[in-house]
Design a protein around this motif. Structure first.
Motif, PDB file in Angstrom:
ATOM      1  N   UNK A  38      24.100 -28.534  -9.762  1.00  0.00           N
ATOM      2  CA  UNK A  38      23.170 -27.466  -9.367  1.00  0.00           C
ATOM      3  C   UNK A  38      23.726 -26.099  -9.751  1.00  0.00           C
ATOM      4  N   UNK A  39      25.024 -25.916  -9.555  1.00  0.00           N
ATOM      5  CA  UNK A  39      25.628 -24.629  -9.909  1.00  0.00           C
ATOM      6  C   UNK A  39      25.602 -24.413 -11.419  1.00  0.00           C
ATOM      7  N   UNK A  40      25.774 -25.494 -12.175  1.00  0.00           N
ATOM      8  CA  UNK A  40      25.695 -25.382 -13.642  1.00  0.00           C
ATOM      9  C   UNK A  40      24.272 -25.002 -14.063  1.00  0.00           C
ATOM     10  N   UNK A  41      23.281 -25.563 -13.376  1.00  0.00           N
ATOM     11  CA  UNK A  41      21.885 -25.238 -13.699  1.00  0.00           C
ATOM     12  C   UNK A  41      21.610 -23.768 -13.372  1.00  0.00           C
ATOM     13  N   UNK A  42      22.055 -23.349 -12.187  1.00  0.00           N
ATOM     14  CA  UNK A  42      21.837 -21.942 -11.771  1.00  0.00           C
ATOM     15  C   UNK A  42      22.538 -20.980 -12.712  1.00  0.00           C
ATOM     16  N   UNK A  43      23.693 -21.368 -13.196  1.00  0.00           N
ATOM     17  CA  UNK A  43      24.481 -20.504 -14.067  1.00  0.00           C
ATOM     18  C   UNK A  43      23.946 -20.514 -15.504  1.00  0.00           C
ATOM     19  N   UNK A  44      22.887 -21.324 -15.724  1.00  0.00           N
ATOM     20  CA  UNK A  44      22.240 -21.427 -17.035  1.00  0.00           C
ATOM     21  C   UNK A  44      23.235 -21.801 -18.144  1.00  0.00           C
ATOM     22  N   UNK A  45      24.049 -22.803 -17.857  1.00  0.00           N
ATOM     23  CA  UNK A  45      24.902 -23.341 -18.910  1.00  0.00           C
ATOM     24  C   UNK A  45      23.956 -24.097 -19.850  1.00  0.00           C
ATOM     25  N   UNK A  46      24.268 -24.132 -21.138  1.00  0.00           N
ATOM     26  CA  UNK A  46      23.397 -24.866 -22.062  1.00  0.00           C
ATOM     27  C   UNK A  46      23.442 -26.348 -21.723  1.00  0.00           C
ATOM     28  N   UNK A  47      22.305 -26.989 -21.622  1.00  0.00           N
ATOM     29  CA  UNK A  47      22.217 -28.428 -21.357  1.00  0.00           C
ATOM     30  C   UNK A  47      23.209 -28.910 -20.282  1.00  0.00           C
ATOM     31  N   UNK A  48      22.998 -28.527 -19.033  1.00  0.00           N
ATOM     32  CA  UNK A  48      23.963 -28.908 -17.983  1.00  0.00           C
ATOM     33  C   UNK A  48      24.088 -30.415 -17.803  1.00  0.00           C
ATOM     34  N   UNK A  49      23.069 -31.187 -18.237  1.00  0.00           N
ATOM     35  CA  UNK A  49      23.145 -32.649 -18.086  1.00  0.00           C
ATOM     36  C   UNK A  49      23.676 -33.360 -19.326  1.00  0.00           C
ATOM     37  N   UNK A  50      24.181 -32.591 -20.297  1.00  0.00           N
ATOM     38  CA  UNK A  50      24.791 -33.229 -21.482  1.00  0.00           C
ATOM     39  C   UNK A  50      26.175 -33.737 -21.105  1.00  0.00           C
ATOM     40  N   UNK A  51      26.488 -34.948 -21.524  1.00  0.00           N
ATOM     41  CA  UNK A  51      27.798 -35.524 -21.185  1.00  0.00           C
ATOM     42  C   UNK A  51      28.321 -36.302 -22.382  1.00  0.00           C
TER      43      UNK A  51
END
Ligand SMILES: Cc1cc2nc3c(=O)[nH]c(=O)nc-3n(C[C@H](O)[C@H](O)[C@H](O)COP(=O)(O)O)c2cc1C
Length: 218
Positions: A38-51
């Motif tokens: 959630x914090x990665x999404x809020x921080x607008x990291x590119x593609x937070x669900x990329x792994x």
């Protein structure tokens, strides 16, 4: 040879301070993962669900690639792909695998290790059914990881399928579906100043076991 350090230096990037303390972390690593995602999404990291997914087949030689996390729960971390792809073949030979997330803006990394299983076919059907028409055509057209003679061959195949399946319901191909990685190791890595990073590991011995928490040297 150009040093990567020199390229990055001067970008003004500062490590996030504020660490990961045993007293603040939940007993269940999924709760911490959810918070970090959630914090990665809020921080607008590119593609937070990329792994990054690491696999190794029977020959023990590792291979890696990026896939997208689509769901996670107590059972595991779900991604979708072609089951006959290189990763699919390697997972059939050896279902031990690893996933790695990296969220640059938060200076965070999460590492998971465990065994990978195919999702029940009904669940793959449901997910395939909600994909856009074009993505369904692409899944049918692509023999993922096989040698393709040229781009034209793929584009012709897509055109043929589009004509054939116009206005038709497209069923999930048998070689396309979901996998879940059931983790036995989850490490949360929080970057800190002077490379004194925090590493908190949750480990369990069997799928139903309780999570043990430990800290590693950075
Ligand atoms: C951002 C990003 C997301 C991707 N997501 C997926 C995915 O969810 N599923 C997938 O099969 N391939 C995905 N790919 C493509 C894979 O990285 C890879 O090229 C492909 O799955 C074939 O890998 P393999 O030959 O090792 O099986 C993605 C690539 C990128 C860069």
């Amino acid at each position: 040879m150009k040093s990567v350090h020199e390229i990055i230096a001067g970008s003004g990037e500062e490590y996030i301070s504020g660490g990961l303390n045993e007293k603040d972390i939940p007993a269940d690593p999924l709760d911490l993962f959810e918070k970090w995602l959630e914090e990665a999404v809020k921080r607008k990291t590119g593609l937070p669900n990329a792994m990054h997914l690491s696999t190794a087949g029977a020959d023990g030689r590792p291979s890696g690639r990026i896939v997208l996390l689509k769901e996670f729960d107590k059972r595991g971390f779900v991604f979708y792909t072609n089951l006959d792809s290189r990763k699919g073949v390697e997972l059939k030979e050896n279902n031990h695998a690893a996933l790695t997330f990296f969220w640059n803006e938060l200076f965070r990394q999460v590492r998971l290790e465990g065994r990978v299983f195919e999702l029940p076919s009904g669940e793959s059907d449901s997910y395939f059914a909600i994909r856009p028409h074009d993505s369904k055509i692409s899944a049918l057209a692509s023999e993922q990881s096989r040698i393709l003679k040229n781009r034209e061959t793929l584009e012709n195949r897509v055109r043929e399928l589009e004509n054939k399946l116009k206005d038709k319901i497209i069923e999930r191909p048998a070689n396309w579906g979901g996998y879940y990685l059931s983790p036995s190791y989850i490490e949360f890595w929080q970057g800190r100043t002077h490379r004194l990073h925090d590493r908190i590991v949750y480990r369990r011995d069997d799928i139903k076991g309780k999570w043990n928490i430990m800290r590693l040297y950075p």
